[in-house]
Design a protein around this motif. Structure first.
Motif, short mmCIF file in Angstrom:
data_model
loop_
_atom_site.label_atom_id
_atom_site.label_comp_id
_atom_site.label_asym_id
_atom_site.label_seq_id
_atom_site.Cartn_x
_atom_site.Cartn_y
_atom_site.Cartn_z
N SER A 25 8.09 3.60 0.98
CA SER A 25 7.95 3.41 -0.46
C SER A 25 7.60 1.96 -0.82
O SER A 25 8.01 1.03 -0.13
N CYS A 26 6.87 1.83 -1.91
CA CYS A 26 6.56 0.49 -2.46
C CYS A 26 7.43 0.25 -3.71
O CYS A 26 7.17 -0.72 -4.45
N LYS A 27 8.41 1.08 -3.93
CA LYS A 27 9.25 1.02 -5.13
C LYS A 27 9.85 -0.37 -5.36
O LYS A 27 9.95 -0.82 -6.50
N PHE A 28 10.20 -1.06 -4.30
CA PHE A 28 10.86 -2.35 -4.45
C PHE A 28 9.95 -3.55 -4.15
O PHE A 28 10.43 -4.66 -3.95
N ALA A 29 8.66 -3.32 -4.16
CA ALA A 29 7.70 -4.41 -3.94
C ALA A 29 7.75 -5.38 -5.11
O ALA A 29 7.89 -4.97 -6.26
N LYS A 30 7.63 -6.66 -4.79
CA LYS A 30 7.66 -7.69 -5.84
C LYS A 30 6.27 -7.99 -6.30
O LYS A 30 5.32 -7.95 -5.60
N TYR B 263 5.37 -3.75 6.84
CA TYR B 263 6.75 -3.84 6.36
C TYR B 263 6.95 -3.01 5.11
O TYR B 263 6.05 -2.91 4.26
N GLU B 264 8.16 -2.47 4.97
CA GLU B 264 8.54 -1.77 3.75
C GLU B 264 9.47 -2.67 2.95
O GLU B 264 10.46 -3.18 3.49
N PRO B 265 9.17 -2.91 1.67
CA PRO B 265 10.06 -3.72 0.84
C PRO B 265 11.33 -2.92 0.51
O PRO B 265 11.27 -1.74 0.18
N LEU B 266 12.49 -3.58 0.61
CA LEU B 266 13.76 -2.92 0.37
C LEU B 266 14.38 -3.37 -0.95
O LEU B 266 14.01 -4.41 -1.51
N VAL C 31 0.87 -1.18 0.00
CA VAL C 31 0.00 0.00 0.00
C VAL C 31 0.90 1.23 0.00
O VAL C 31 1.72 1.40 0.91
N PRO C 32 0.76 2.09 -1.02
CA PRO C 32 1.61 3.30 -1.06
C PRO C 32 1.53 4.10 0.24
O PRO C 32 0.47 4.27 0.82
N LYS C 33 2.68 4.58 0.68
CA LYS C 33 2.85 5.37 1.90
C LYS C 33 2.48 4.60 3.17
O LYS C 33 2.26 5.18 4.22
N MET C 34 2.40 3.28 3.06
CA MET C 34 2.14 2.44 4.23
C MET C 34 3.08 1.23 4.21
O MET C 34 3.81 1.01 5.14
N GLY C 35 2.99 0.44 3.18
CA GLY C 35 3.81 -0.76 3.09
C GLY C 35 2.96 -2.01 2.96
O GLY C 35 1.77 -1.95 2.63
N ILE C 36 3.59 -3.14 3.24
CA ILE C 36 2.92 -4.44 3.15
C ILE C 36 2.38 -4.80 4.52
O ILE C 36 3.11 -4.80 5.51
#
Length: 177
Positions: free
Chosen positions: A172-177, A101-104, A73-78
């Motif tokens: 950020s969700c930039k690195f979400a799979k 969690y934030e994906p790295l 979720v943008p600005k939140m994470g998984i």
């Protein structure tokens, strides 16, 4: 003359007494040191209990679920949910219903927040933790019927908009799979 002097003394003493009362309130407000200490102590206790979940595998092994593609979720994470905790109104600062969690970049996940969740139908009043009222009731985010209350606490990543603000512009969700 005596009466005027007595009246002035009475007025002066009355004003002095009123200023003493207003300078030393008997209620606790948000600026009260005891209040701030109490909330900080609760947050520290919560953070200490949740440190083990910095390793996402520990959370998954303990029954948290929701690590699916596209779930960031943008600005939140998984959000990983522990279903056994999400069906009632029981609240424990050391046992949130949801871990965030934030994906790295390296493919790992960083624990950034915890979220407490209460179904609307399980309570007759707005829940409260850390002396904060939950947000809601709001529609369930997964599209299921019903409403809920929730409270985010950014225990592991600073939120410039505040500890209990639902979104964090630094996540950020930039690195979400």
């Amino acid at each position: 003359m005596k009466r005027l002097l007595v009246a002035l003394m009475v007025a002066f003493l009355s004003l002095s007494a009123m200023s003493t009362v207003s300078a030393h309130p008997h209620h606790h407000d948000d600026d009260d040191d005891d209040y701030k200490y109490s909330v900080r102590k609760e947050l520290a206790s919560s953070k200490k209990a949740l440190k083990k979940y910095r390793d996402i595998e520990v959370a998954l092994d303990e029954g948290f679920t929701g690590l699916v593609p596209g779930a960031c979720v943008p600005k939140m994470g998984i959000h990983l949910v522990k279903p056994s905790r999400a069906d009632d109104a029981k609240l424990d600062i050391r046992k949130p219903e949801i871990l965030v969690y934030e994906p790295l970049k390296d493919g790992s996940y960083k624990l950034v927040a915890a979220e407490w969740y209460v179904p609307d139908e399980k309570t007759d009043k707005t829940p409260k933790l850390f002396n904060q009222k939950f947000q809601g009731p709001m529609k369930n985010h997964d599209g299921s019927k019903g409403k809920h209350y929730d409270l985010h606490a950014w225990l592991f990543k600073k939120n410039p908009d505040g500890m209990f603000t639902p979104e964090n512009k630094l996540v950020s969700c930039k690195f979400a799979k």
